[in-house]
Design an enzyme around this catalytic site. Structure first.
Site, PDB file in Angstrom:
ATOM      1  N   SER A 144       0.801  -1.222   0.000  1.00 22.57           N
ATOM      2  CA  SER A 144       0.000   0.000   0.000  1.00 22.57           C
ATOM      3  C   SER A 144       0.833   1.271   0.000  1.00 22.57           C
ATOM      4  O   SER A 144       0.419   2.290  -0.559  1.00 22.57           O
ATOM      5  CB  SER A 144      -0.947   0.013   1.208  1.00 22.57           C
ATOM      6  N   HIS A 195       1.415   4.948   4.777  1.00 22.99           N
ATOM      7  CA  HIS A 195       0.779   5.585   3.628  1.00 22.99           C
ATOM      8  C   HIS A 195       1.354   6.979   3.385  1.00 22.99           C
ATOM      9  O   HIS A 195       1.556   7.390   2.232  1.00 22.99           O
ATOM     10  CB  HIS A 195      -0.727   5.670   3.861  1.00 22.99           C
TER      11      HIS A 195
END
Length: 314
Positions: A144, A195
């Protein structure tokens, strides 16, 4: 190397269904190879998750730098793998067609390594500022972080575009930041720092010196191409397109692959197609948060799946 047994492997089945729907011939080779590698390492992991994840403690303190390579390619469960690879599929189609396979491969390697390094730097900084050692022990795994870096890049190539997040239009230049905040609010167990690291790496490429540094390192490939006056130089080091308006594989002109849909709409359509199997419903709880995990594209798809489950149940 140990085979991983994880229940019904429904996430793998959905991923296979989506790939079949898109068509393997329509997936560029590097994107397809990365998808295959992630699936292979899920089924036959190179290391257990706790020996593949990246953290300040495990990577820096214990000098286990191979985790920077292992972490992006390992996933907590089949749903974690599915959502990340479903998102990567569309980003890979758009970016590899635009940048070329060689540069896209180079980009993925650099983004994977730098995302892990930035993650370590941010976690170490938080440990120092707060005097809280828990930041140094948080171990993250999954693709991610790289996906957020790629998201910044796809948005960069669509400067005037709009992304729909939770049904609301958001300018592409702000969408990654909005997604970052929403993920942390809606799924607090995910890695905010992981992230954020991806976004920062993406910005280093689009607005910082990273792209120039990569070009310099690959100068022996790009020098010959730069000498061609009749073509527009791209970051691939090849003359693959003249401009975005005339490039059939640019993100705004990728109709053969995207049907004119946004990335979020593509993913939701793929989920609908995957779940629409003779009217049968699949019931499976969302995977537990683990490191680099669900992005908002994945969250919207997961919400769609839940709504579909409720509709079947009623």
């Amino acid at each position: 190397m140990r085979h991983r047994h994880r229940g019904s492997h429904l996430g793998l089945l959905l991923l296979a269904s989506q790939l079949a729907h898109v068509g393997l011939d329509n997936i560029p080779p590097v994107t397809l190879a990365v998808l295959g590698l992630n699936v292979y390492l899920y089924l036959f992991p190179a290391a257990p998750l706790m020996k593949a994840c990246v953290s300040v403690q495990q990577t820096y303190w214990f000098n286990d730098w191979r985790r920077l390579l292992l972490s992006p390619l390992h996933h907590a469960d089949d749903w974690h793998l599915y959502f990340n690879m479903a998102s990567f599929l569309w980003k890979g189609i758009l970016l590899e067609r635009r940048l070329g396979g060689a540069w896209f491969s180079y980009l993925l390697v650099v983004f994977s390594m730098l995302t892990g390094l930035v993650y370590l730097l941010l976690e170490a900084t938080l440990t120092e500022l707060t005097d809280d050692q828990s930041y140094s022990t948080v171990c993250a795994v999954g693709f991610s972080g790289v996906l957020f870096a790629l998201k910044v890049l796809t948005n960069h190539y669509q400067p005037g575009g709009v992304t729909y997040i939770m049904g609301f239009p958001v300018a592409n230049r702000y969408s990654s930041w909005v997604e970052l905040v929403l993920i942390h609010i809606m799924s607090p167990g995910t890695s905010f720092v992981g992230h954020l690291s991806g976004i920062l790496v993406g910005l280093l490429y689009t607005s910082g010196p990273l792209k120039s540094i990569m070009k310099t390192c690959a100068g022996f490939v790009t020098n010959g191409v730069n000498a061609r006056p009749h073509t527009h130089y791209s970051s691939t080091g090849t003359s693959g397109y003249r401009d975005a308006g005339n490039d059939p594989y640019a993100p705004n002109n990728a109709a053969p692959y995207t049907g004119g849909l946004t990335e979020e709409q593509q993913l939701e359509a793929a989920i609908r197609n995957s779940l629409n199997d003779g009217g049968r419903s699949y019931q499976r709880e969302a995977p537990p948060p683990y490191g680099f995990h669900l992005g908002t594209e994945e969250l919207s798809a997961e919400e769609l799946r839940r709504r579909r489950m409720r509709r079947f149940d009623s």
